[in-house]
Write an enzyme that holds these catalytic residues in place. Structure first.
Site, PDB file in Angstrom:
ATOM      1  N   ASP A   1       9.101   6.278  -7.425  1.00 35.77           N
ATOM      2  CA  ASP A   1       9.879   7.455  -7.804  1.00 35.77           C
ATOM      3  C   ASP A   1      11.373   7.181  -7.620  1.00 35.77           C
ATOM      4  OD1 ASP A   1      10.629   8.112  -5.081  1.00 35.77           O
ATOM      5  OD2 ASP A   1       8.755   9.210  -4.838  1.00 35.77           O
TER       6      ASP A   1
ATOM      7  N   TYR B   1       6.308  11.905  -3.247  1.00 32.03           N
ATOM      8  CA  TYR B   1       5.162  11.013  -3.071  1.00 32.03           C
ATOM      9  C   TYR B   1       4.558  10.617  -4.421  1.00 32.03           C
ATOM     10  CZ  TYR B   1       5.613  12.619   1.731  1.00 32.03           C
ATOM     11  OH  TYR B   1       6.103  12.930   2.975  1.00 32.03           O
ATOM     12  N   GLY B   2       5.403  10.371  -5.388  1.00 29.39           N
ATOM     13  CA  GLY B   2       4.941  10.003  -6.725  1.00 29.39           C
ATOM     14  C   GLY B   2       4.714   8.516  -6.904  1.00 29.39           C
ATOM     15  N   ASN B   3       4.877   7.726  -5.861  1.00 27.08           N
ATOM     16  CA  ASN B   3       4.767   6.266  -5.960  1.00 27.08           C
ATOM     17  C   ASN B   3       3.313   5.833  -6.095  1.00 27.08           C
ATOM     18  OD1 ASN B   3       7.642   6.024  -5.135  1.00 27.08           O
ATOM     19  ND2 ASN B   3       6.833   6.849  -3.230  1.00 27.08           N
TER      20      ASN B   3
ATOM     21  N   HIS C   1      -3.949 -12.464 -11.309  1.00 29.33           N
ATOM     22  CA  HIS C   1      -4.998 -11.671 -10.681  1.00 29.33           C
ATOM     23  C   HIS C   1      -4.663 -11.404  -9.216  1.00 29.33           C
ATOM     24  CE1 HIS C   1      -9.185 -11.485  -8.775  1.00 29.33           C
ATOM     25  NE2 HIS C   1      -8.931 -10.304  -9.305  1.00 29.33           N
TER      26      HIS C   1
ATOM     27  N   ARG D   1       3.419   5.993   4.666  1.00 29.17           N
ATOM     28  CA  ARG D   1       4.698   5.600   4.075  1.00 29.17           C
ATOM     29  C   ARG D   1       5.115   4.184   4.472  1.00 29.17           C
ATOM     30  NH1 ARG D   1      10.353   8.556   5.411  1.00 29.17           N
ATOM     31  NH2 ARG D   1       9.893   7.630   7.406  1.00 29.17           N
TER      32      ARG D   1
END
Length: 143
Positions: A30, A131-133, A22, A109
């Site tokens: 990316d 920016y696909g992270n 947890h 970032r």
């Protein structure tokens, strides 16, 4: 092969998610992300898109209900633009199993990189969207 588990989930990813507790976080990064620079636990998912992995993983992964933002994405640097289709694709997949999670936080970032350093693991994908992270914070599995 196990029944009911997507073939997109590698044995290493399945084992990693099972070992997480947890509040632990996992980064789906990316193809351009400096994963090895920011974390020692790197899993490879080359050729896979993050939206597809989210759809595969989230039926097995409880998101943290005790925080405001169990999902975190990287904000664009000044002068850059986000492609709204990226978050929309993620949201579509997230909503299939976690429609109650309404907000995705964005952080800059360098804050994202710092957060990655304390993450449980980083999954390096074949995602090419800028920016696909995204970071997923693990919750408690309901009884």
């Amino acid at each position: 092969m196990l029944k009911g588990i997507s073939p997109l989930i590698s044995p290493d990813l399945l084992a990693t998610m099972a070992r997480m507790g947890h509040g632990d976080e996992i980064v789906f990064a990316d193809a351009h992300f400096p994963g090895e620079t920011n974390n020692k636990m790197i899993l490879r998912a080359d050729g896979l898109k993050i939206a597809d992995l989210l759809e595969a993983v989230l039926p097995l992964f409880e998101l943290d209900a005790y925080v405001d933002f169990p999902l975190i994405m990287m904000a664009p640097v000044e002068g850059d633009q986000l492609d709204p289709r990226v978050e929309a694709a993620y949201r579509e997949r997230i909503n299939k199993t976690h429609s109650h999670v309404t907000n995705i936080q964005t952080i800059d970032r360098f804050a994202f990189y710092k957060r990655t350093q304390s993450a449980f693991a980083v999954v390096m994908t074949g995602e090419t969207a800028k920016y696909g992270n995204i970071i997923l914070k693990k919750g408690v599995t309901p009884i």
